[in-house]
Design a protein around this motif. Structure first.
Motif, mmCIF file in Angstrom:
data_model
loop_
_atom_site.group_PDB
_atom_site.id
_atom_site.type_symbol
_atom_site.label_atom_id
_atom_site.label_comp_id
_atom_site.label_asym_id
_atom_site.label_seq_id
_atom_site.Cartn_x
_atom_site.Cartn_y
_atom_site.Cartn_z
ATOM 1 N N ALA A 151 0.863 -1.182 0.000
ATOM 2 C CA ALA A 151 0.000 0.000 0.000
ATOM 3 C C ALA A 151 0.902 1.236 0.000
ATOM 4 O O ALA A 151 1.710 1.414 0.907
ATOM 5 C CB ALA A 151 -0.908 0.000 1.223
ATOM 6 N N VAL A 152 0.772 2.061 -1.025
ATOM 7 C CA VAL A 152 1.619 3.248 -1.158
ATOM 8 C C VAL A 152 0.729 4.485 -1.231
ATOM 9 O O VAL A 152 -0.227 4.517 -2.006
ATOM 10 C CB VAL A 152 2.511 3.178 -2.410
ATOM 11 C CG1 VAL A 152 3.477 4.359 -2.427
ATOM 12 C CG2 VAL A 152 3.276 1.864 -2.467
ATOM 13 N N MET A 157 3.386 -1.083 3.828
ATOM 14 C CA MET A 157 2.787 0.205 3.500
ATOM 15 C C MET A 157 3.853 1.275 3.555
ATOM 16 O O MET A 157 4.689 1.294 4.467
ATOM 17 C CB MET A 157 1.643 0.565 4.452
ATOM 18 C CG MET A 157 0.993 1.908 4.103
ATOM 19 S SD MET A 157 -0.556 2.215 4.993
ATOM 20 C CE MET A 157 0.075 2.443 6.660
ATOM 21 N N ILE A 158 3.843 2.171 2.558
ATOM 22 C CA ILE A 158 4.731 3.325 2.512
ATOM 23 C C ILE A 158 3.839 4.560 2.490
ATOM 24 O O ILE A 158 3.088 4.770 1.538
ATOM 25 C CB ILE A 158 5.625 3.294 1.262
ATOM 26 C CG1 ILE A 158 6.445 2.002 1.202
ATOM 27 C CG2 ILE A 158 6.560 4.499 1.248
ATOM 28 C CD1 ILE A 158 7.141 1.776 -0.117
ATOM 29 N N ALA A 159 3.913 5.359 3.547
ATOM 30 C CA ALA A 159 2.981 6.483 3.646
ATOM 31 C C ALA A 159 3.494 7.492 4.662
ATOM 32 O O ALA A 159 4.339 7.171 5.505
ATOM 33 C CB ALA A 159 1.595 5.985 4.071
ATOM 34 N N PRO A 160 2.990 8.735 4.587
ATOM 35 C CA PRO A 160 3.317 9.712 5.633
ATOM 36 C C PRO A 160 2.968 9.158 7.009
ATOM 37 O O PRO A 160 2.011 8.398 7.154
ATOM 38 C CB PRO A 160 2.435 10.918 5.275
ATOM 39 C CG PRO A 160 2.224 10.799 3.808
ATOM 40 C CD PRO A 160 2.144 9.323 3.537
ATOM 41 N N ILE A 164 8.200 9.833 6.414
ATOM 42 C CA ILE A 164 7.569 8.750 5.664
ATOM 43 C C ILE A 164 7.861 7.445 6.393
ATOM 44 O O ILE A 164 9.017 7.125 6.667
ATOM 45 C CB ILE A 164 8.116 8.661 4.220
ATOM 46 C CG1 ILE A 164 7.811 9.944 3.451
ATOM 47 C CG2 ILE A 164 7.532 7.454 3.491
ATOM 48 C CD1 ILE A 164 6.347 10.199 3.223
ATOM 49 N N ASP A 165 6.814 6.716 6.720
ATOM 50 C CA ASP A 165 6.967 5.466 7.459
ATOM 51 C C ASP A 165 6.837 4.252 6.550
ATOM 52 O O ASP A 165 6.074 4.265 5.576
ATOM 53 C CB ASP A 165 5.895 5.346 8.549
ATOM 54 C CG ASP A 165 6.216 6.183 9.780
ATOM 55 O OD1 ASP A 165 7.365 6.662 9.879
ATOM 56 O OD2 ASP A 165 5.326 6.354 10.625
ATOM 57 N N LEU A 166 7.581 3.235 6.901
ATOM 58 C CA LEU A 166 7.391 1.905 6.323
ATOM 59 C C LEU A 166 6.729 1.055 7.390
ATOM 60 O O LEU A 166 7.207 0.950 8.512
ATOM 61 C CB LEU A 166 8.735 1.279 5.925
ATOM 62 C CG LEU A 166 8.694 -0.200 5.522
ATOM 63 C CD1 LEU A 166 7.860 -0.403 4.259
ATOM 64 C CD2 LEU A 166 10.105 -0.743 5.322
ATOM 65 N N VAL A 167 5.590 0.483 7.051
ATOM 66 C CA VAL A 167 4.840 -0.383 7.965
ATOM 67 C C VAL A 167 4.788 -1.768 7.343
ATOM 68 O O VAL A 167 4.484 -1.907 6.150
ATOM 69 C CB VAL A 167 3.404 0.149 8.178
ATOM 70 C CG1 VAL A 167 2.636 -0.745 9.138
ATOM 71 C CG2 VAL A 167 3.436 1.584 8.675
ATOM 72 N N TRP A 168 5.100 -2.787 8.121
ATOM 73 C CA TRP A 168 5.046 -4.135 7.554
ATOM 74 C C TRP A 168 4.608 -5.163 8.587
ATOM 75 O O TRP A 168 4.775 -4.981 9.786
ATOM 76 C CB TRP A 168 6.375 -4.534 6.928
ATOM 77 C CG TRP A 168 7.509 -4.819 7.871
ATOM 78 C CD1 TRP A 168 7.932 -6.032 8.313
ATOM 79 C CD2 TRP A 168 8.385 -3.846 8.481
ATOM 80 N NE1 TRP A 168 9.015 -5.894 9.154
ATOM 81 C CE2 TRP A 168 9.311 -4.568 9.264
ATOM 82 C CE3 TRP A 168 8.471 -2.451 8.430
ATOM 83 C CZ2 TRP A 168 10.311 -3.930 9.994
ATOM 84 C CZ3 TRP A 168 9.466 -1.826 9.163
ATOM 85 C CH2 TRP A 168 10.368 -2.560 9.927
ATOM 86 N N SER A 169 4.059 -6.225 8.077
ATOM 87 C CA SER A 169 3.526 -7.292 8.917
ATOM 88 C C SER A 169 4.621 -8.274 9.298
ATOM 89 O O SER A 169 5.600 -8.462 8.560
ATOM 90 C CB SER A 169 2.407 -8.023 8.161
ATOM 91 O OG SER A 169 2.094 -9.250 8.777
ATOM 92 N N ASP A 170 4.449 -8.924 10.442
ATOM 93 C CA ASP A 170 5.380 -9.984 10.847
ATOM 94 C C ASP A 170 5.264 -11.208 9.955
ATOM 95 O O ASP A 170 6.136 -12.084 9.983
ATOM 96 C CB ASP A 170 5.098 -10.410 12.294
ATOM 97 C CG ASP A 170 5.560 -9.373 13.298
ATOM 98 O OD1 ASP A 170 6.582 -8.704 13.033
ATOM 99 O OD2 ASP A 170 4.899 -9.223 14.338
#
Length: 291
Positions: free
Chosen positions: A99-100, A143-146, A267-273
């Protein structure tokens, strides 16, 4: 068995390279292994696939050409299935959804996605708009997003970049003709293009970017960009997206002081385990993209 993946590979390689020796070099085997494989295939099929003449390149027979074209259609699919099965055995996932946010769809990330598809050609890469999400539990792996103010559960978060805002308008917009540093009072007389609320764009984010009482609300970044390019209004725009030729030629960066709030967001990178090998590789590359 008459037809095997190995036999088809050897057969196609000889036909493409025009010699048994060149095919052997490509396949990393001996010339005799290639020759014997083709002989065995011909014997089992009870047809001659190549015309062989001393001192000349082997040429396909009528039957050989027919098998060659069928092999070109079938062989890549077989090799793809074999490679896919191998990646499953190694723990590589079959698909990844990223998700970007359109504000942070930077060229450097697009280049990395291109590298990813070359490294993991069997992994289906799905890119979705993070604004269209309804929760962090919805189907995405990265996810890459503010930066979000939400507290994430069972998710990993790391700041990987910055979003630098610039205030822009089209060359034909009245603001483009003003000289010197602009004040908020200068903007109040003009219409601002503003993104509507979404999963990432919370009301407080919208207000932080609002500089006029007259706004045009849009629901996606395509509309946002087109309104700017057509001179409909002014708006904040990510500096990292101003490097394309279209933006450089069509938009003017206004001399505006953003004030104490500043013009830079993380900008944050969010990722699942639960991401697999391919997803972990993508996370690692994104983490060091600005190193």
């Amino acid at each position: 068995m008459i037809i095997t993946t190995e036999r088809l590979r050897y057969f196609v390689s000889v036909a493409d390279k025009g010699s048994f020796s060149a095919a052997a070099r490509e396949l990393g085997v001996s010339i005799s292994a290639v020759n014997q494989t083709i002989i065995n295939l011909e014997e089992d099929l009870e047809v001659t696939l190549f015309e062989r003449h001393s001192g000349k390149k082997p040429t396909l027979t009528v039957q050989g050409r027919a098998l060659y074209f069928k092999s070109l259609d079938v062989l890549p699919r077989i090799l793809g299935i074999e490679h896919y099965a191998e990646t499953l055995k190694l723990g590589v996932e079959s698909a990844i959804t990223v998700a970007v946010h359109p504000y942070s769809f930077y060229p450097s990330y697009v280049d990395l996605f291109k590298t990813f598809t070359s490294k993991y050609p069997q992994v289906e890469l799905n890119i979705i708009d993070s604004e269209a999400l309804t929760s962090f539990d919805e189907g995405f792996d990265l996810m890459i997003a503010p930066s979000s103010i939400e507290i994430l559960r069972a998710m990993n978060v790391a700041a990987i970049d910055r979003l630098e805002w610039k205030l822009v308008c089209a060359h034909n917009h009245p603001l483009a003709k003003l000289k010197g540093n602009l004040e908020v009072a200068d903007l109040q007389n003009h219409t601002q293009v503003l993104m509507g609320e979404g999963f990432i764009t919370k009301p407080e984010y919208r207000e932080a970017l609002r500089y006029s009482s007259s706004v045009i609300n849009v629901t996606n970044f395509y509309q946002y960009r087109q309104c700017l390019l057509q001179g409909v209004g002014f708006a904040p725009y990510p500096a990292q997206l101003l490097d394309t030729n279209t933006e450089k030629d069509a938009l003017v960066v206004l001399d505006f002081e953003f004030g104490s709030e500043g013009n830079s967001w993380p900008i944050d990178l969010v990722w699942s385990d639960n991401v697999g090998i391919a997803g972990q590789w993508l996370v690692e590359q994104l983490m060091k993209i600005n190193d």
